[in-house]
Structures are given as C-alpha cells and as structure tokens.
Design a protein around this motif. Structure first.
Motif, PDB file in Angstrom:
ATOM      1  N   LYS A 175       0.803  -1.094  -0.032  1.00  0.00           N
ATOM      2  CA  LYS A 175       0.014  -0.083   0.082  1.00  0.00           C
ATOM      3  C   LYS A 175       0.920   1.147   0.031  1.00  0.00           C
ATOM      4  CE  LYS A 175      -3.812  -2.157   2.471  1.00  0.00           C
ATOM      5  NZ  LYS A 175      -4.969  -2.041   3.566  1.00  0.00           N
ATOM      6  N   TRP A 176       0.491   2.117  -0.660  1.00  0.00           N
ATOM      7  CA  TRP A 176       1.405   3.413  -0.882  1.00  0.00           C
ATOM      8  C   TRP A 176       0.486   4.726  -0.813  1.00  0.00           C
ATOM      9  CZ3 TRP A 176       5.296   3.924  -5.616  1.00  0.00           C
ATOM     10  CH2 TRP A 176       6.234   4.949  -5.557  1.00  0.00           C
ATOM     11  N   ASP A 177       0.612   5.436   0.192  1.00  0.00           N
ATOM     12  CA  ASP A 177      -0.139   6.710   0.375  1.00  0.00           C
ATOM     13  C   ASP A 177       0.591   7.820  -0.573  1.00  0.00           C
ATOM     14  OD1 ASP A 177      -2.523   7.141   1.437  1.00  0.00           O
ATOM     15  OD2 ASP A 177      -1.983   7.326   3.488  1.00  0.00           O
ATOM     16  N   LEU A 178       0.089   8.180  -1.428  1.00  0.00           N
ATOM     17  CA  LEU A 178       0.637   9.253  -2.361  1.00  0.00           C
ATOM     18  C   LEU A 178      -0.095  10.491  -1.935  1.00  0.00           C
ATOM     19  CD1 LEU A 178       0.688   6.944  -5.470  1.00  0.00           C
ATOM     20  CD2 LEU A 178       2.689   7.556  -3.953  1.00  0.00           C
ATOM     21  N   MET A 179       0.493  11.578  -2.809  1.00  0.00           N
ATOM     22  CA  MET A 179       0.007  12.910  -2.760  1.00  0.00           C
ATOM     23  C   MET A 179      -0.218  13.520  -1.230  1.00  0.00           C
ATOM     24  SD  MET A 179      -2.175  12.863  -6.428  1.00  0.00           S
ATOM     25  CE  MET A 179      -2.513  14.701  -6.287  1.00  0.00           C
ATOM     26  N   ASP A 180       0.353  13.454  -0.417  1.00  0.00           N
ATOM     27  CA  ASP A 180       0.248  13.808   0.937  1.00  0.00           C
ATOM     28  C   ASP A 180      -1.021  13.195   1.399  1.00  0.00           C
ATOM     29  OD1 ASP A 180       2.390  15.557   0.907  1.00  0.00           O
ATOM     30  OD2 ASP A 180       1.450  17.065  -0.103  1.00  0.00           O
ATOM     31  N   GLY A 181      -1.103  11.756   1.283  1.00  0.00           N
ATOM     32  CA  GLY A 181      -2.278  10.901   1.891  1.00  0.00           C
ATOM     33  C   GLY A 181      -3.473  11.134   1.182  1.00  0.00           C
ATOM     34  N   LYS A 182      -3.568  11.750   0.043  1.00  0.00           N
ATOM     35  CA  LYS A 182      -4.828  11.970  -0.892  1.00  0.00           C
ATOM     36  C   LYS A 182      -5.205  10.813  -1.705  1.00  0.00           C
ATOM     37  CE  LYS A 182      -4.822  16.978  -0.277  1.00  0.00           C
ATOM     38  NZ  LYS A 182      -4.951  18.234  -1.223  1.00  0.00           N
ATOM     39  N   LEU A 183      -4.293   9.948  -1.966  1.00  0.00           N
ATOM     40  CA  LEU A 183      -4.193   8.890  -3.009  1.00  0.00           C
ATOM     41  C   LEU A 183      -3.573   7.497  -2.464  1.00  0.00           C
ATOM     42  CD1 LEU A 183      -5.127   8.062  -5.951  1.00  0.00           C
ATOM     43  CD2 LEU A 183      -2.683   8.623  -6.651  1.00  0.00           C
ATOM     44  N   LEU A 184      -4.292   6.453  -2.375  1.00  0.00           N
ATOM     45  CA  LEU A 184      -3.843   5.458  -2.097  1.00  0.00           C
ATOM     46  C   LEU A 184      -3.903   4.284  -3.097  1.00  0.00           C
ATOM     47  CD1 LEU A 184      -2.888   3.562   0.398  1.00  0.00           C
ATOM     48  CD2 LEU A 184      -5.388   2.819   0.693  1.00  0.00           C
ATOM     49  N   ALA A 185      -2.607   3.561  -3.459  1.00  0.00           N
ATOM     50  CA  ALA A 185      -2.397   2.965  -4.299  1.00  0.00           C
ATOM     51  C   ALA A 185      -2.188   1.606  -3.535  1.00  0.00           C
ATOM     52  CB  ALA A 185      -1.403   2.993  -5.233  1.00  0.00           C
ATOM     53  N   SER A 186      -2.871   0.363  -3.900  1.00  0.00           N
ATOM     54  CA  SER A 186      -2.672  -0.955  -3.315  1.00  0.00           C
ATOM     55  C   SER A 186      -2.635  -2.195  -4.375  1.00  0.00           C
ATOM     56  CB  SER A 186      -4.154  -0.988  -2.334  1.00  0.00           C
ATOM     57  OG  SER A 186      -4.231  -0.312  -1.408  1.00  0.00           O
ATOM     58  N   ALA A 187      -1.954  -3.133  -3.867  1.00  0.00           N
ATOM     59  CA  ALA A 187      -1.652  -4.396  -4.793  1.00  0.00           C
ATOM     60  C   ALA A 187      -1.715  -5.432  -3.960  1.00  0.00           C
ATOM     61  CB  ALA A 187      -0.661  -4.310  -5.475  1.00  0.00           C
ATOM     62  N   ALA A 188      -2.223  -6.595  -4.146  1.00  0.00           N
ATOM     63  CA  ALA A 188      -2.290  -7.747  -3.343  1.00  0.00           C
ATOM     64  C   ALA A 188      -2.494  -9.197  -4.123  1.00  0.00           C
ATOM     65  CB  ALA A 188      -3.370  -7.784  -2.218  1.00  0.00           C
ATOM     66  N   VAL A 189      -1.809 -10.031  -3.737  1.00  0.00           N
ATOM     67  CA  VAL A 189      -2.019 -11.538  -4.341  1.00  0.00           C
ATOM     68  C   VAL A 189      -2.375 -12.227  -3.089  1.00  0.00           C
ATOM     69  CG1 VAL A 189      -0.294 -11.156  -6.200  1.00  0.00           C
ATOM     70  CG2 VAL A 189       0.531 -11.915  -4.126  1.00  0.00           C
ATOM     71  N   PHE A 190      -3.531 -13.260  -3.223  1.00  0.00           N
ATOM     72  CA  PHE A 190      -4.025 -13.921  -2.348  1.00  0.00           C
ATOM     73  C   PHE A 190      -4.113 -15.298  -2.706  1.00  0.00           C
ATOM     74  CE2 PHE A 190      -7.506 -12.110  -4.691  1.00  0.00           C
ATOM     75  CZ  PHE A 190      -8.163 -13.200  -5.049  1.00  0.00           C
TER      76      PHE A 190
END
Length: 797
Positions: A604-619
C-alpha cells in the motif's frame, strides 16, 4: 458558549468534547488540528472586522475576500469521522475501531465505498453498490429465494456475512444506503473479527451518527425516468455542549427500469442521539427503520442447448403479477457506550435488538414448449410462468464490548483489544397457500387434452393479453414450517505491535462457542423434528507490515475462517444452498465446521500527501471440509469437498490530480474444485464465479461549479450452479452461462452556491441488456436495470 452553526463552518475544539482513543489516533489528530485552526482564525477574523471600520481597512477587506472559504468549508463539513479530509472517494480509517491503524497501514485488503461515491453513483441499494466492486458477484437464492441478495466475495458465499457497525445483521433483507456513512468490504477469511462464516470476506455498513461538532441540514430530492421520485433528509442538531440528535429520513419510489409495471418503493427513518457525561463518557442511542415494498419478476431465462445456450432474445416482457410482492419491514435499536478510563484505556460497547419481517410472492418464467392441439400437433415455443414464495420473521439480540488498551510490553508499543460478544439469532420461516383463479391459457404437455398452464406467448409468438393478471392469485399465510436459532458467545484478543519504527505486527484470536437449534414442522400433520448440536470455533489472523518509506508499506498476512452446518437460516434442510445436512441413516448431524485459510501478500502506497492510496495484493484461499449439497435433499455429503481460489487485486483510490478523483479496481482470480463427492466436479471452477472484474468511478472537477464523471464496470462470464461446488458443466462446456458485460454510467453536476447543487445521472447509458446471475437450471436469469435518468438537487441549509 454558543453552539457553532454550519454557516460558521467551525467545529468546537476537539479537546473540549472528543472522547479520545488512546495515544491520539490520526482521526483525533485531525480533529485537534481543525480545532486549533478554528481557535487561531477566530481572533484574525475579529481583527479583520475591526480594521474594516477604520482607515486602511481596504487592505484587510481585500485579504478577507481572498480567503478560500468554500474549500475550507468543504474540508470541515464532512461529518464522517473516517473520511480523508478534502478527498471525497477516500476513507482514511475504518469505522470498526478494532482496526487501530489507518487503512493505508492495515495488512488486509479492505475496499471502502464512501458516502460521496454512493451519492454520485446514482444508485442507493446495497446490491447494486456491491455488484460494482471487483471480486464480488451475485447469485440467486434457493428456488428463487428473494430474502435479500446473495453476495459472493472471492468465490465464497457471503449473503449472511453482512454487518452493521461491526455486529452481524441476520435480517436477510432489502438493504438501503440512506443512513450510511460508508460501506467496507473486508476481503479474505475474516472470522477473527466477525465470527462464523466470512470465508470470502465480510461487508460492514457504517451508519450515520449524531455529532457534537456542528449543526447541519441537508435535503436531497430526485426525479427521473420510470416515474422515479426520491427524497432524503439528513439533519443534525446540537441542543447543548453535551447532547445532539441526528435524523435521516427516506421516501422513494420508481418503476424498475425496463421492467414496468414492476416497481420499487422505500420508506426509511434513522434516529441517532448522543449524550456526553463529562469528557470521558458518551452514550449514543440509535433507531433504524425501513419499509420496502417491491413488485418484481425474476427477469429473463436461458434458452437453447450447449454449446449454443444463452439468454432469451428478445428479452421477455415484464410478467410480474398484480398480486406479487417482495416486502421487508426492519426495526432495530442500538445502544452504544464509550468510556475513556484514562489516556491509554477505552471501553466501547454496542447492544442491539432488532426484528425483520420479510415476505414474497414472485413470478418466474422459463422456456417451454406448448401445444395448440391435442397430442404433439401444433407445438410452439413459449415461456411458462411459475410461482415462488416464502415468509420469514427474524428476531435478534447482540452485544459486543471491547477494551482498547495501549501499553508498553517487553519494550514494545502495543495496541491491545480484548473483546467479548454475545448473540442470539432466531428465524421462523414458512410459505403462503396460493390459489390461482385465472384460467389456464396453454397446454404444457403434448398429451394434455385441456389447458394446464400459464404462458407468456400464444401460438403466433404474440404476448398474451392481460399478462399482469394472468394467474389471478389469492393467498393466505401458512403457519411456520421451520424455526432456526443460533446462540453464540465469543471471546477475542487482538494486538498491533511496533517491533521497530518500520516493522509492525498484528495478531488476532477469536473463540466462538455456539448452540445450534433447528426445528422443522409439517404444516399438514404438524409433526415436529428437532435438530440440535453445539461446537467451538477457533480462528486467528497474523500480519506483518514493513515501511519501506513513511508512506509505503509491504505486508504479509495469514487468516482463517470457519463455517457451520446449517449456517444459512433461509433454506432449511435444502443442503444445496447452505441448509442443514443430515445423515439419512439416523437423522444425526455429523458434519464438522468447514475451515478456510488465506495467504495474502501486498503493498500500500499513500501518495500525494495522503490523498491517493495505491494498493496491490496477491492472495491464495483454500477451503477444506466443504459440505456439499444434493439438490433439494437434506442428505448432502459432510466435509467431502475442497476448493481453492487465488488471484490478484489492484486498486487506486483518492485524488489522482488536483481536479480528478476516482476509485479504480481490478480483480483477476481463478477457482478450482480440488476434491468432491462427485468425481466429475474435480478440476472445475466454482459456480457463479467471475475470473475477471474491474470498475472505475471517476470525477473531474472542472472548476468550482462544474464537475462530471461516471462509472464503467466489467464482469467476465460466469457459470451457474449450486454454491460451494462446481459450476454446471456439460462435456466440458458451461451448461448455464451468464454472459460477460460492460456497463457505463455518467453524471454531471453544477454547484450554484455553497448551499445548492444539482446533478444528473444517466445509468446504463448504452441501454445494454446484461445479467447478474442465473439459477442453476437456467430457468431464470436476473436482469440488470435498463437505461435510467435521474436529476437530483441537494440543498444544505
């Protein structure tokens, strides 16, 4: 001290009224920051007013007019305590206080649909909102069971895994969003949080609560095609520094787009009152009531033979009978207590009592051959009507208490939560005695000498006249045929630990002790059979997060879930849909709980001073000891099945640029039956399973007044069949296919001023015929709504 108003746009400083969680959570820090900002701005405003009355005031006045007033108010006015300030589609925290860290630091896939996303989507029922989320598909109920909707998360049943503010909602009812702040979907086995079930995940609806922050009044009114009318009210009033009341009300009605005279009607009321006993204790009392009155048919059906089997074309006309109904009556009362013992310990508890009454008589249709003469002469293709009906009365009590205790243990920072939960869920279920006074209009057997059925088309292919009252139904309610009850006592412990400033861990353990009691009654002979058993479930959850950067984490997690024999209250002893499986030799219940385990690795990557969250997961999820049904029989097979689901989830939520916001997601996954009592099922995919699904909801803020956007969603083809087992394949080809689909919705809005905004939504812009789910025989096929236009005006005062 006078209470602040919405026009003031200022909250009372959090230090004066907030019951803080230990160690100042991010939400609290935001509240403190806003409060301090208000305190700092107050003397500046006073200075500006004084300067305006003296020479040289022009400069001060100019500065005052240049303050970004609208933007400041937009950040302050959102009453959702979990919202990300200034980012309408992104939630910062979960509404479940057991998630002590922000979502960007939680080692689990959790999808959140915010209130802004709900409003701008143009839809309000939970089924449509969840169907748009990647990784979730819909199914049909046993014999067309219309109690609520069947949600399938990552290929696993979840229709009973819907929660409201962390407590299970067993109502199996129509669900609305008018009283919700946000909807959270936790992916993967979740029994350490939620108890039995929750194999694919759980849905948690976070309700609107009274707030002591500020007064506000919001009125929303919609009109549109298909006779659509909808009005909602959201009002919060502060009576004193200690007491506030919030009211949410709903009235709505519409014809089902493309299926009139089928219709939907909704009336709802939600009340929430809060009272603070000093700065450390807070009590909230809630009431939620919903009345849903629908008249629906079961949509289309499949025709043809494999490999040329598909939906009927043209789509059959609306065939709901005038006497049809799908009604829900919901009443719940919830008491909440929050008590801060000291800076490191907080007790929270919820106690809820609720009742839900559901009843339905709906019509289905299936492809049929009819005969205009005796014998086999005069055969023609038509569609014959069928009747589906049931009623249920649900009563439930639940209590949950959690102690959050922040401490230092072995030199490590710990956020420990100890919990206890008690619940008692009861469901009585029965059917209606139906009599049809309408004359038969077709022969459904080549040997029939007189009409013996009801058909949609005549021998020329024309729709018969008087279709909506063809059957002339009358009905009375039968006595109850089954009584289902599950009592549960659960204890849980969860801890979030910081090993270093970069490495954190989460551990959770839950023990559920349940007593199951199921009684059946023959409504003719009144003979009663009672089935009882009890068992104990143990489930856990472990997770590690590592901060590569302050705003970038990688995580790994393992979690488990358990489900019980007979855990679905709406199907009795129909083992094929989660009903009770009974050993035919002695009537005993021999099944052990089903067990599921999930492995997940993500970032999980909180971008743009916390305004954008990018997530990726394998399960990778494996379900063992699956109880497999046998048609409508109670004699299924116990713990004979095993299946596997693995895949990849990607999401991007928040502010993509200064003007573009969005919620984008993609899920690609595979399912395989690894073991089964039916050897031919091994190697096949699960039923009602979509390999690929994606959606994107976007909003572009062109300027302060104009915004536009929309949603596109895609779902790959699915194959119908019984839940928890293989899809229905014939010689390697799906026998009951549901085609893939892509739909497009658009909206545009115009803000006239701070108080008034108008929005136009166009749903299913291309007017595509698409289908949500099929019954395992293909005899009915749930159809998505046709194109619809809605115009909404929001007024804040």
């Amino acid at each position: 001290m006078s209470k602040p108003t919405q026009d003031a746009g200022i909250r009372r400083p959090a230090s004066l009224r907030t019951l803080a969680t230990p160690a100042a959570s991010p939400a609290l820090r935001s509240g403190l920051a806003l409060g301090l900002s208000a305190a700092m701005l107050a003397p500046l405003a006073a200075t500006a007013q004084t300067a305006a009355a003296t020479p040289g005031a022009a400069t001060a006045k100019k500065d005052e007019t240049q303050l970004p007033e609208v933007k400041t108010r937009a950040q302050v006015i959102d009453p959702n305590p979990n919202a990300q300030t200034g980012v309408p589609y992104k939630a910062r925290t979960s509404g479940d206080s057991r998630h002590t860290r922000p979502l960007a630091e939680t080692p689990q896939t959790i999808t959140v649909i915010t209130k802004a996303a709900i409003d701008e989507s143009g839809v309000s029922d939970l089924r449509s909102l969840l169907d748009a989320q990647p990784g979730i598909t819909l199914g049909t109920g046993e014999n067309g069971n219309a109690f609520g909707d069947r949600y399938i998360i990552r290929g696993q049943e979840a229709r009973s895994d819907v929660f409201v503010d962390g407590l299970r909602d067993p109502g199996m009812t129509t669900r609305e969003s008018f009283a919700l702040e946000q909807i959270e979907v936790s992916k993967g086995p979740n029994s350490s949080f939620a108890g039995r079930g929750t194999v694919g995940g759980a849905v948690n609806a976070i309700t609107k609560q009274a707030t002591l922050d500020y007064d506000f009044k919001r009125l929303s009114a919609s009109v549109g095609s298909d006779g659509a009318l909808r009005g909602t009210l959201d009002l919060n009033h502060i009576f004193s520094d200690q007491m506030a009341l919030r009211i949410n009300a709903l009235h709505g009605q519409e014809d089902v787009p493309g299926r009139a005279p089928s219709e939907r009607r909704r009336q709802g009321l939600a009340l929430s009152g809060v009272y603070e006993f000093g700065k450390d204790r807070q009590v909230t009392l809630d009431y939620y009531g919903l009345r849903a009155y629908d008249r629906l048919d079961l949509g289309s059906y499949l025709v043809g033979t494999v490999p040329n089997r598909g939906p009927a074309n043209p789509v059959p006309p609306a065939y709901a009978q005038e006497q049809d109904f799908l009604n829900s009556k919901v009443d719940t009362v919830t008491a909440r207590v929050k008590w801060r013992l000291d800076d490191n310990r907080v007790i929270t508890s919820l106690t809820r009592y609720g009742t839900t009454d559901n009843g339905y008589i709906v019509t289905g249709a299936r492809s049929a051959t009819a005969y205009s003469g005796t014998g086999t002469t005069g055969a023609y293709t038509t569609a014959s009507l069928s009747t589906h009906n049931a009623w249920q009365e649900v009563e439930y009590f639940a209590h949950q208490t959690n102690l959050q205790w922040n401490n230092q243990l072995f030199g490590l920072k710990n956020e420990l939560i100890l919990g206890a939960e008690l619940s008692d869920h009861k469901v009585e279920r029965g059917t209606y005695a139906i009599t049809n006074s309408g004359a038969f209009n077709c022969r459904t057997s080549g040997t029939a000498t007189a009409n013996n059925g009801y058909c949609i088309y005549d021998s020329t292919g024309a729709v018969v006249s008087g279709l909506s009252n063809l059957m002339g139904r009358g009905y009375t309610q039968n006595i109850w045929a089954s009584h289902w009850q599950v009592k549960t006592l659960a204890l849980s412990a969860m801890d979030t630990m910081d090993f270093t400033d970069k490495l954190s861990g989460f551990a959770g353990l839950r023990v559920d002790r349940f007593d199951f009691d199921f009684t059946t009654r023959n409504i003719t002979t009144l003979a009663v059979v009672d089935y009882r058993y009890n068992d104990t479930l143990f489930n856990g959850h472990l997770g590690l997060t590592y901060k590569l950067k302050p705003n970038l984490i990688v995580y790994g997690t393992v979690s488990s879930a358990s489900d019980i024999n007979g855990g679905e209250s709406d199907v009795g002893t129909n083992s094929g849909y989660g009903g009770l499986i009974i050993d035919p030799s002695n009537g005993a219940i021999n099944a052990q709980p089903e067990k599921s385990t999930n492995l997940e690795v993500g970032t999980k990557w909180d971008l743009m001073d916390g305004k954008l969250l990018a997530s990726a997961a394998v399960f990778h999820t494996v379900k063992r000891g699956v109880m497999e049904g046998s048609g409508y029989a109670s004699a299924g097979t116990a713990n004979s099945g095993k299946n596997r689901v693995y895949g990849l989830e990607l999401s991007l939520v928040g502010a993509l640029t200064d003007k573009l916001s969005g919620q984008l997601g993609l899920t690609t996954m595979k399912s395989t039956v690894l073991a089964s009592a039916t050897a031919a099922n091994v190697g096949l995919p699960l039923s009602n399973f979509a390999d690929h699904s994606a959606s994107a909801q976007l909003k572009y803020q062109a300027n302060d007044a104009i915004a536009f956007g929309g949603m596109v969603k895609y779902e790959s083809a699915r194959c119908a069949g019984q839940p928890d087992t293989a899809a229905g394949y014939t010689n390697g080809t799906c026998g009951q296919p549901v085609p893939d689909y892509t739909t497009l919705d658009l909206f545009a809005s115009y803000r006239f001023n701070r108080a008034l905004e108008a929005r136009v939504n166009v749903l299913n812009v291309t007017d595509k015929d698409y289908y949500l789910a099929a019954y395992r025989s293909g005899s009915f096929l749930y159809k998505g709504d046709a194109r619809a236009v809605r115009v909404t005006v929001d007024y804040k005062f």
